[in-house]
Scaffold this active site. Structure first.
Site, mmCIF file in Angstrom:
data_model
loop_
_atom_site.group_PDB
_atom_site.id
_atom_site.type_symbol
_atom_site.label_atom_id
_atom_site.label_comp_id
_atom_site.label_asym_id
_atom_site.label_seq_id
_atom_site.Cartn_x
_atom_site.Cartn_y
_atom_site.Cartn_z
ATOM 1 N N ASP A 1 43.248 38.844 40.576
ATOM 2 C CA ASP A 1 44.305 39.323 41.463
ATOM 3 C C ASP A 1 45.259 38.155 41.706
ATOM 4 O OD1 ASP A 1 43.077 37.692 43.343
ATOM 5 O OD2 ASP A 1 42.677 39.288 44.791
ATOM 6 N N HIS A 2 46.180 38.337 42.652
ATOM 7 C CA HIS A 2 47.170 37.278 42.921
ATOM 8 C C HIS A 2 46.516 35.990 43.416
ATOM 9 C CE1 HIS A 2 46.567 40.005 46.264
ATOM 10 N NE2 HIS A 2 46.726 38.963 47.081
ATOM 11 N N CYS B 1 39.384 35.948 42.074
ATOM 12 C CA CYS B 1 40.118 36.438 43.243
ATOM 13 C C CYS B 1 40.160 35.290 44.238
ATOM 14 C CB CYS B 1 39.494 37.723 43.800
ATOM 15 S SG CYS B 1 37.796 37.573 44.376
ATOM 16 N N THR C 1 38.011 34.468 46.665
ATOM 17 C CA THR C 1 36.689 33.861 46.874
ATOM 18 C C THR C 1 35.714 34.095 45.727
ATOM 19 O OG1 THR C 1 35.952 35.893 47.929
ATOM 20 C CG2 THR C 1 36.863 34.170 49.379
ATOM 21 N N GLY C 2 36.004 35.069 44.873
ATOM 22 C CA GLY C 2 35.036 35.527 43.865
ATOM 23 C C GLY C 2 34.139 36.629 44.396
ATOM 24 N N ILE C 3 34.210 36.881 45.698
ATOM 25 C CA ILE C 3 33.282 37.851 46.305
ATOM 26 C C ILE C 3 33.738 39.289 46.070
ATOM 27 C CG2 ILE C 3 32.320 38.653 48.499
ATOM 28 C CD1 ILE C 3 32.425 35.696 49.440
ATOM 29 N N GLY C 4 34.993 39.562 46.337
ATOM 30 C CA GLY C 4 35.480 40.931 46.149
ATOM 31 C C GLY C 4 35.351 41.380 44.704
ATOM 32 N N HIS D 1 18.513 32.942 34.710
ATOM 33 C CA HIS D 1 17.633 33.847 35.452
ATOM 34 C C HIS D 1 18.209 35.252 35.614
ATOM 35 C CE1 HIS D 1 15.216 30.449 37.674
ATOM 36 N NE2 HIS D 1 15.376 30.209 36.374
ATOM 37 N N ARG E 1 9.789 36.526 32.656
ATOM 38 C CA ARG E 1 9.664 37.095 34.003
ATOM 39 C C ARG E 1 11.026 37.496 34.571
ATOM 40 N NH1 ARG E 1 9.625 31.631 34.447
ATOM 41 N NH2 ARG E 1 10.676 30.632 36.210
ATOM 42 N N HIS E 2 12.078 36.834 34.106
ATOM 43 C CA HIS E 2 13.415 37.167 34.608
ATOM 44 C C HIS E 2 13.864 38.525 34.059
ATOM 45 C CE1 HIS E 2 13.431 33.223 36.244
ATOM 46 N NE2 HIS E 2 13.261 32.680 35.052
HETATM 47 C C1 RB5 Z 1 43.313 38.743 48.493
HETATM 48 O O1 RB5 Z 1 44.103 38.330 49.568
HETATM 49 C C2 RB5 Z 1 41.850 38.471 48.773
HETATM 50 O O2 RB5 Z 1 41.384 39.290 49.800
HETATM 51 C C3 RB5 Z 1 41.024 38.649 47.529
HETATM 52 O O3 RB5 Z 1 41.530 37.860 46.519
HETATM 53 C C4 RB5 Z 1 39.563 38.263 47.563
HETATM 54 O O4 RB5 Z 1 39.362 37.064 48.235
HETATM 55 C C5 RB5 Z 1 38.621 39.276 47.906
HETATM 56 O O5 RB5 Z 1 37.405 39.053 47.821
#
Ligand code: RB5
Length: 150
Positions: A8-9, A65, A67-70, A98, A132-133
Site C-alpha cells: 500500500d502507500h 504496508c 507495519t506488515g500486520i494488516g 519452522h 515436526r514442523h
Molecule cells: C495505512 O495507513 C496503514 O494503516 C497500513 O499500511 C498498515 O499499517 C496496516 O496494517
C-alpha cells in the site's frame, strides 16, 4: 523462484527498494502495485499477491504496508497462504525453517530499507525444515479445512 510483490502507500518506498534489490540479483518478481503517489487499501493488494500464489503463478509473496500486520491479516485469509510479519533476520529465518512462510510481510513505518533487505535475504534463502514442523502446519491446515471455531 518468482515473487509477487505488492504494497500500500505506507509500504511503497520499501517495496520500491525491494524491487531494486530483486532486480539487481535477477530474482524474478511481479510488481502488483500500488503505484507512486497513490493512497490505497492494503487488503486489495494483499489479495492481488495472494491470488498469484494460490494460482501457482508466483511461488511466494512479499507485501509491505505500514507495519506488515494488516497485510499479514489479509493474506492469511487466503487458503494456502502462510503470511508472516518479520522484523529481524532471526524472525525471518524461523518463519521459513519452522513455519514454511510463503508470504513475507514488512513494515515501511517500522523498518529502514537496509533492515528490510537483510530480512528479505534470509527469508529467500532459509529452507523449511519439515519433520515436526510439517506436522504442526498440518494441524493449521485442518483448522483451515474445517473453518475452525473454538
Ligand atoms: C495505512 O495507513 C496503514 O494503516 C497500513 O499500511 C498498515 O499499517 C496496516 O496494517
Amino acid at each position: 523462484m518468482n515473487i509477487a510483490l505488492a504494497s500500500d502507500h505506507a509500504g511503497y518506498d520499501l517495496k520500491a527498494g525491494i524491487a531494486r534489490y530483486l532486480a539487481g540479483r535477477e530474482i524474478p518478481f511481479e510488481d502488483l502495485g500500488c503505484g507512486p503517489g497513490e493512497t490505497v487499501d492494503y487488503p486489495d493488494y494483499a489479495a492481488r499477491a495472494a491470488e498469484r500464489v494460490q494460482s501457482g503463478g508466483c511461488d511466494r509473496a512479499i507485501l509491505c504496508c505500514g507495519t506488515g500486520i494488516g497485510m499479514a491479516l489479509a493474506a492469511n485469509k487466503f487458503k494456502g497462504l502462510r503470511a508472516t510479519p518479520c522484523w529481524t533476520p532471526f524472525t525471518a529465518d524461523v518463519s521459513r525453517r519452522h513455519n514454511d512462510s510463503n508470504c513475507l510481510t514488512l513494515g515501511g513505518r517500522t523498518l529502514i530499507l537496509d533492515e528490510a533487505l537483510a530480512i528479505v535475504r534470509v527469508w529467500l534463502e532459509a529452507p523449511f525444515e519439515g519433520g515436526r514442523h510439517a506436522r504442526r502446519l498440518d494441524r493449521i491446515k485442518d483448522f483451515e479445512a474445517r473453518n475452525f471455531k473454538p
